[in-house]
Scaffold this active site. Structure first.
Site, PDB file in Angstrom:
ATOM      1  N   ASP A   1      51.564 -19.702  46.982  1.00  0.00           N
ATOM      2  CA  ASP A   1      52.221 -20.981  46.684  1.00  0.00           C
ATOM      3  C   ASP A   1      53.715 -20.909  46.994  1.00  0.00           C
ATOM      4  O   ASP A   1      54.439 -21.897  46.869  1.00  0.00           O
ATOM      5  CB  ASP A   1      51.957 -21.424  45.235  1.00  0.00           C
ATOM      6  CG  ASP A   1      52.432 -20.411  44.219  1.00  0.00           C
ATOM      7  OD1 ASP A   1      52.953 -19.353  44.617  1.00  0.00           O
ATOM      8  OD2 ASP A   1      52.286 -20.684  43.004  1.00  0.00           O
ATOM      9  N   SER A   2      54.164 -19.716  47.471  1.00  0.00           N
ATOM     10  CA  SER A   2      55.509 -19.622  48.039  1.00  0.00           C
ATOM     11  C   SER A   2      55.635 -20.566  49.229  1.00  0.00           C
ATOM     12  O   SER A   2      56.750 -20.839  49.692  1.00  0.00           O
ATOM     13  CB  SER A   2      55.819 -18.186  48.466  1.00  0.00           C
ATOM     14  OG  SER A   2      54.776 -17.658  49.259  1.00  0.00           O
TER      15      SER A   2
ATOM     16  N   ASP B   1      46.437 -18.742  46.375  1.00  0.00           N
ATOM     17  CA  ASP B   1      47.065 -18.947  45.064  1.00  0.00           C
ATOM     18  C   ASP B   1      46.538 -20.206  44.397  1.00  0.00           C
ATOM     19  O   ASP B   1      46.472 -21.274  45.029  1.00  0.00           O
ATOM     20  CB  ASP B   1      48.581 -19.135  45.244  1.00  0.00           C
ATOM     21  CG  ASP B   1      49.353 -17.896  44.856  1.00  0.00           C
ATOM     22  OD1 ASP B   1      48.856 -17.103  44.034  1.00  0.00           O
ATOM     23  OD2 ASP B   1      50.471 -17.723  45.372  1.00  0.00           O
TER      24      ASP B   1
ATOM     25  N   GLU C   1      55.071  -8.113  40.647  1.00  0.00           N
ATOM     26  CA  GLU C   1      56.256  -8.645  41.342  1.00  0.00           C
ATOM     27  C   GLU C   1      57.519  -8.338  40.561  1.00  0.00           C
ATOM     28  O   GLU C   1      57.625  -8.675  39.359  1.00  0.00           O
ATOM     29  CB  GLU C   1      56.094 -10.159  41.555  1.00  0.00           C
ATOM     30  CG  GLU C   1      57.306 -10.784  42.250  1.00  0.00           C
ATOM     31  CD  GLU C   1      57.057 -12.167  42.809  1.00  0.00           C
ATOM     32  OE1 GLU C   1      55.910 -12.659  42.755  1.00  0.00           O
ATOM     33  OE2 GLU C   1      58.037 -12.757  43.306  1.00  0.00           O
TER      34      GLU C   1
ATOM     35  N   GLU D   1      48.450 -16.462  38.306  1.00  0.00           N
ATOM     36  CA  GLU D   1      49.634 -15.862  37.681  1.00  0.00           C
ATOM     37  C   GLU D   1      49.451 -15.769  36.171  1.00  0.00           C
ATOM     38  O   GLU D   1      49.056 -16.743  35.531  1.00  0.00           O
ATOM     39  CB  GLU D   1      50.875 -16.706  37.993  1.00  0.00           C
ATOM     40  CG  GLU D   1      51.277 -16.617  39.442  1.00  0.00           C
ATOM     41  CD  GLU D   1      52.621 -17.259  39.734  1.00  0.00           C
ATOM     42  OE1 GLU D   1      53.352 -17.613  38.781  1.00  0.00           O
ATOM     43  OE2 GLU D   1      52.937 -17.412  40.927  1.00  0.00           O
TER      44      GLU D   1
ATOM     45  N   LYS E   1      44.120 -16.181  43.446  1.00  0.00           N
ATOM     46  CA  LYS E   1      45.099 -15.425  42.656  1.00  0.00           C
ATOM     47  C   LYS E   1      45.620 -16.313  41.535  1.00  0.00           C
ATOM     48  O   LYS E   1      45.916 -17.489  41.761  1.00  0.00           O
ATOM     49  CB  LYS E   1      46.253 -14.934  43.537  1.00  0.00           C
ATOM     50  CG  LYS E   1      47.350 -14.209  42.732  1.00  0.00           C
ATOM     51  CD  LYS E   1      48.251 -13.343  43.595  1.00  0.00           C
ATOM     52  CE  LYS E   1      49.292 -14.111  44.373  1.00  0.00           C
ATOM     53  NZ  LYS E   1      50.251 -14.870  43.551  1.00  0.00           N
TER      54      LYS E   1
HETATM   55  O1  KIV Z   1      53.218 -16.953  46.571  1.00  0.00           O
HETATM   56  C1  KIV Z   1      53.514 -15.821  46.971  1.00  0.00           C
HETATM   57  O2  KIV Z   1      54.023 -15.615  48.079  1.00  0.00           O
HETATM   58  C2  KIV Z   1      53.267 -14.691  46.090  1.00  0.00           C
HETATM   59  C3  KIV Z   1      53.767 -13.347  46.532  1.00  0.00           C
HETATM   60  C4  KIV Z   1      55.233 -13.264  46.346  1.00  0.00           C
HETATM   61  C5  KIV Z   1      53.073 -12.239  45.849  1.00  0.00           C
HETATM   62  O3  KIV Z   1      52.686 -14.845  45.062  1.00  0.00           O
END
Ligand code: KIV
Length: 263
Positions: A42-43, A81, A179, A112, A110
């Site tokens: 989600d970056s 994510d 992280e 969090e 994934k």
């Molecule tokens: O969203 C992302 O890029 C991440 C990484 C920084 C692990 O969760």
């Protein structure tokens, strides 16, 4: 690579290599590389869409990125994510989000954090979907954490993160992203788990490393944390190409005869 390969990589001390990716073009390059797995993170909210946090992307945005990446890298293991709050609205909506991402082409999701989500993680895993955990700096909680800062510096925080890592494993996570935590803590957590850890800003003692693709390619102009190694000065190379194109157009050197259709 599939979910069954992760434990043997830990046993054999064979480090896992993960990069983020959000689009078809880059995915097709990653597909031809020695990188093991792709994170559609989600970056994307920050790297692709220019927001100052990961909060603005939703499940549909993420699914669009996953579909593009899957088309570019059909044979890579793709982790997607679950975006901000998508799995905090009850089991039904969370499972719908999981369904959308998996049908878009993800191999795993994934999540969090773990507090309050143990049951959900178990349910997703029991439903046949591999779950990667994510602890330490969890960017979706940036407002709670008071900024993007290293986590796990105090003894209390270290103990909490160690407990939460075990909780992720107990809930069925097949892997855990750590992280921005001190190297010693990431090492202790990695030792304590049977499942693999993948670090970003977490030192060298995790079972693998992940970087944001645009960071490692040197494409981001204003983001240079100490844990990023730039393998390319991508921004300078792209700028140079653009300036040469502009110069050629202005000098009428482009298009040349071979670049034109006759007739
Ligand atoms: O969203 C992302 O890029 C991440 C990484 C920084 C692990 O969760």
């Amino acid at each position: 690579m599939n979910v069954l390969n992760f434990p043997e990589r830990k046993r054999n001390h064979d480090p896992l290599v993960m990069v983020t990716c959000y689009d078809f073009t880059m995915a097709a390059i990653v597909a031809d590389s020695d990188v093991d797995l792709i994170l559609v993170g989600d970056s994307a909210a920050m790297v692709v869409h220019g927001h100052d946090s990961t909060l603005p992307v939703d499940v549909d945005d993420m699914a669009t990125h996953v579909r593009a990446v899957k088309r570019g890298a059909p044979d890579k293991f793709i982790v997607a994510d679950l975006p901000f709050l998508s799995c905090r609205k009850g089991l039904g909506p969370a499972m719908e989000a999981v369904e959308v991402l998996m049908k878009a082409g993800a191999s795993a999701v994934k999540i969090e954090g773990i507090r309050g989500q143990e049951e959900l993680v178990r349910h997703i895993v029991d439903s046949g979907v591999p779950v990667m955990g994510h602890l330490g700096l969890t960017p979706q909680s940036v407002n709670q954490l008071g900024g993007f800062r290293v986590q796990g510096r105090s003894e209390d925080e270290r103990e909490r993160l160690k407990r939460e890592a075990l909780d992720c494993q107990a809930a069925g996570c097949f892997a855990l992203v750590l992280e921005c935590v001190p190297e010693s803590l990431a090492g202790e957590i990695t030792e304590s788990l049977d499942v693999v850890t993948i670090g970003i800003g977490a030192g060298k003692d995790t079972d693998g490393q992940v970087l944001v693709l645009q960071d490692l390619l040197g494409l981001s102009s204003n983001f240079r944390p100490k844990f990023v190694r730039r393998y390319l000065d991508g921004r300078a190379l792209v700028l140079d190409a653009l300036d040469r194109f502009a110069e050629d157009v202005r000098n009428e050197a482009f298009p040349a005869e071979a670049e034109r259709y006759a007739g």
